[in-house]
Design an enzyme around this catalytic site. Structure first.
Site, mmCIF file in Angstrom:
data_model
loop_
_atom_site.group_PDB
_atom_site.id
_atom_site.type_symbol
_atom_site.label_atom_id
_atom_site.label_comp_id
_atom_site.label_asym_id
_atom_site.label_seq_id
_atom_site.Cartn_x
_atom_site.Cartn_y
_atom_site.Cartn_z
ATOM 1 N N HIS A 24 2.115 -9.648 -8.128
ATOM 2 C CA HIS A 24 1.655 -8.331 -8.598
ATOM 3 C C HIS A 24 2.601 -7.805 -9.676
ATOM 4 O O HIS A 24 2.176 -7.267 -10.694
ATOM 5 C CB HIS A 24 1.644 -7.305 -7.453
ATOM 6 C CG HIS A 24 0.623 -7.545 -6.387
ATOM 7 N ND1 HIS A 24 0.952 -7.639 -5.067
ATOM 8 C CD2 HIS A 24 -0.719 -7.682 -6.457
ATOM 9 C CE1 HIS A 24 -0.140 -7.826 -4.347
ATOM 10 N NE2 HIS A 24 -1.175 -7.867 -5.166
ATOM 11 N N LYS A 48 -10.220 -3.171 4.614
ATOM 12 C CA LYS A 48 -9.432 -4.295 5.122
ATOM 13 C C LYS A 48 -8.477 -3.803 6.203
ATOM 14 O O LYS A 48 -7.993 -2.671 6.129
ATOM 15 C CB LYS A 48 -8.592 -4.902 3.993
ATOM 16 C CG LYS A 48 -9.421 -5.551 2.903
ATOM 17 C CD LYS A 48 -8.535 -6.123 1.820
ATOM 18 C CE LYS A 48 -9.377 -6.768 0.742
ATOM 19 N NZ LYS A 48 -8.595 -7.169 -0.424
ATOM 20 N N ARG A 100 -6.090 -15.321 -10.696
ATOM 21 C CA ARG A 100 -5.253 -16.496 -10.422
ATOM 22 C C ARG A 100 -6.072 -17.771 -10.596
ATOM 23 O O ARG A 100 -6.053 -18.392 -11.639
ATOM 24 C CB ARG A 100 -4.667 -16.401 -9.007
ATOM 25 C CG ARG A 100 -3.657 -15.272 -8.868
ATOM 26 C CD ARG A 100 -3.423 -14.897 -7.439
ATOM 27 N NE ARG A 100 -4.668 -14.467 -6.802
ATOM 28 C CZ ARG A 100 -4.761 -14.001 -5.578
ATOM 29 N NH1 ARG A 100 -3.710 -13.932 -4.823
ATOM 30 N NH2 ARG A 100 -5.927 -13.611 -5.095
ATOM 31 N N SER A 138 -1.266 -11.885 -1.051
ATOM 32 C CA SER A 138 -0.695 -11.111 0.057
ATOM 33 C C SER A 138 -1.082 -11.735 1.394
ATOM 34 O O SER A 138 -0.277 -11.775 2.328
ATOM 35 C CB SER A 138 -1.182 -9.666 -0.001
ATOM 36 O OG SER A 138 -0.723 -9.055 -1.178
#
Ligand code: PNS
Length: 171
Positions: A24, A48, A100, A138
């Protein structure tokens, strides 16, 4: 003679940041070379289930941002509701997201188009992290942390310590 006023390009870098990783921070550093100001926007009402509380995630973000030098001012805020509404309130026409691998694409594409559908004035910009963070997420960090794996190069130090501490109490 009339001078052309350059409007400050404010960008929003949103996320759940559970927890913030060096990936990040890498995206943030890249974005800070492009925009005039960045607001790191921590979502409050995530669906989440998170390992760290909103307060903890906010604290880690602030700490991690304060510990680095960026190319433009960076501040951390939290938001509720739709991201585009927050962006409009902040007069920020840009949303920054890290991309990514191809696996990110579907979700990011959906989100960017949904955001555009909500507000056509707001554009999403994707930045790629350094290769060493391409496979970092994460959720991967939490998984590896859970098994006492090595996360040293992936997390800011205070987060690394907090994750170890949290998981020590869980087992
Ligand atoms: O780090 P994440 O979990 O991938 O970030 C997702 C986030 C917070 C950017 C996204 O869930 C979001 O924008 N939530 C706010 C609600 C919203 O605007 N939803 C519409 C976009 S799908």
């Amino acid at each position: 003679m009339r001078t052309i006023q350059h409007r400050k390009r404010i960008a929003i870098y949103p996320g759940t940041f559970d927890p913030i990783t060096n990936g990040h921070l890498d995206i943030l550093a890249r974005a800070s070379q492009i925009f005039d100001e960045i607001i790191v926007a921590l979502v409050e009402n995530t669906t989440k289930s998170t390992m760290f509380s909103l307060l903890e995630r906010h604290h880690f973000l602030k700490q991690a941002v304060a510990a680095r030098a960026f190319g433009c001012p960076v501040r951390v805020e939290t938001f509720k509701g739709l991201l585009v509404d927050f962006a409009k309130r902040k007069k920020a026409p840009i949303i920054v997201r890290g991309l990514r691998a191809v696996s990110d694409f579907e979700y990011e594409f959906q989100m960017a188009l949904m955001n555009r559908h909500q507000s056509a004035q707001i554009e999403t910009v994707f930045l790629m992290p350094d290769e060493k963070y391409v496979y970092l997420s994460s959720s991967m960090v939490k998984e590896v942390g859970h098994h006492q794996g090595n996360l040293k190069s992936f997390l800011p130090k205070p987060v690394l310590m907090a994750i170890r501490e949290k998981l020590r109490h869980r087992t």
